[in-house]
Scaffold this active site. Structure first.
Site, PDB file in Angstrom:
ATOM      1  N   CYS A  44      96.117  36.481  31.659  1.00 41.73           N
ATOM      2  CA  CYS A  44      97.247  36.410  30.719  1.00 41.73           C
ATOM      3  C   CYS A  44      98.104  37.670  30.803  1.00 41.73           C
ATOM      4  O   CYS A  44      99.336  37.597  30.778  1.00 41.73           O
ATOM      5  CB  CYS A  44      96.742  36.221  29.289  1.00 41.73           C
ATOM      6  SG  CYS A  44      95.914  34.639  29.022  1.00 41.73           S
ATOM      7  N   THR A  45      97.458  38.808  30.914  1.00 43.64           N
ATOM      8  CA  THR A  45      98.199  40.061  31.033  1.00 43.64           C
ATOM      9  C   THR A  45      99.029  40.065  32.307  1.00 43.64           C
ATOM     10  O   THR A  45     100.215  40.404  32.287  1.00 43.64           O
ATOM     11  CB  THR A  45      97.243  41.265  30.985  1.00 43.64           C
ATOM     12  OG1 THR A  45      96.533  41.243  29.743  1.00 43.64           O
ATOM     13  CG2 THR A  45      97.994  42.579  31.122  1.00 43.64           C
TER      14      THR A  45
END
Length: 148
Positions: free
Chosen positions: A44-45
């Site tokens: 996600c990052t």
């Protein structure tokens, strides 16, 4: 996932500052809803930082980006600040919006998915990754957006 050509369900969720944000307030603009499993996870990052690094491509296309996960507003504030994310993150803590858009995975988590909504509030594009360990690279996402 929600079907293209259908009206986008309206919603109101808190942002990273606790302010309530409604999809309907973006009427007249294109909106990209980016559903993701969670703040501060490796994939996600990487995904949201990829979008951050290319935010001018969204701006050039007149697209507002809204990130949605079940994380709290406080988590979003920390995550956005740490990674200098230039778009709004919304807390879908009850997963109601993810459910309405068909973005809930088999484990009950938000899938990695996105929905492009046009200026009139109609779904133009809906996509989800089957495996949460990968994400649609920016160049591929832009190709799909341009084709929609």
């Amino acid at each position: 996932m929600i079907a293209t050509g259908t009206p986008a369900p309206d919603f109101t969720l808190p942002d990273s500052e606790g302010r309530m944000v409604s999809l309907s307030s973006f009427r007249g603009k294109k909106v990209l809803l980016v559903f993701y499993p969670g703040d501060d996870t490796p994939v996600c990052t990487a995904q949201l930082c990829d979008y951050r690094n290319n935010v001018s491509e969204f701006t050039r296309r007149g697209i507002e980006v809204l990130g949605l996960s079940a994380d709290s507003s406080e988590s979003h504030k920390s995550f956005a600040g740490r990674h200098q994310l230039p778009f709004t993150l919304l807390s879908d803590s009850e997963k109601e919006v993810a459910t309405a858009y068909g973005a809930i995975g088999f484990l009950g988590m938000s899938q990695r998915a996105y929905v492009l909504i046009d200026e009139e509030g109609t779904v133009q594009l809906a996509y989800s990754d089957f495996l949460p360990i990968t994400y649609q690279p920016m160049k591929d996402l832009l190709l799909k957006i341009d084709e929609a």
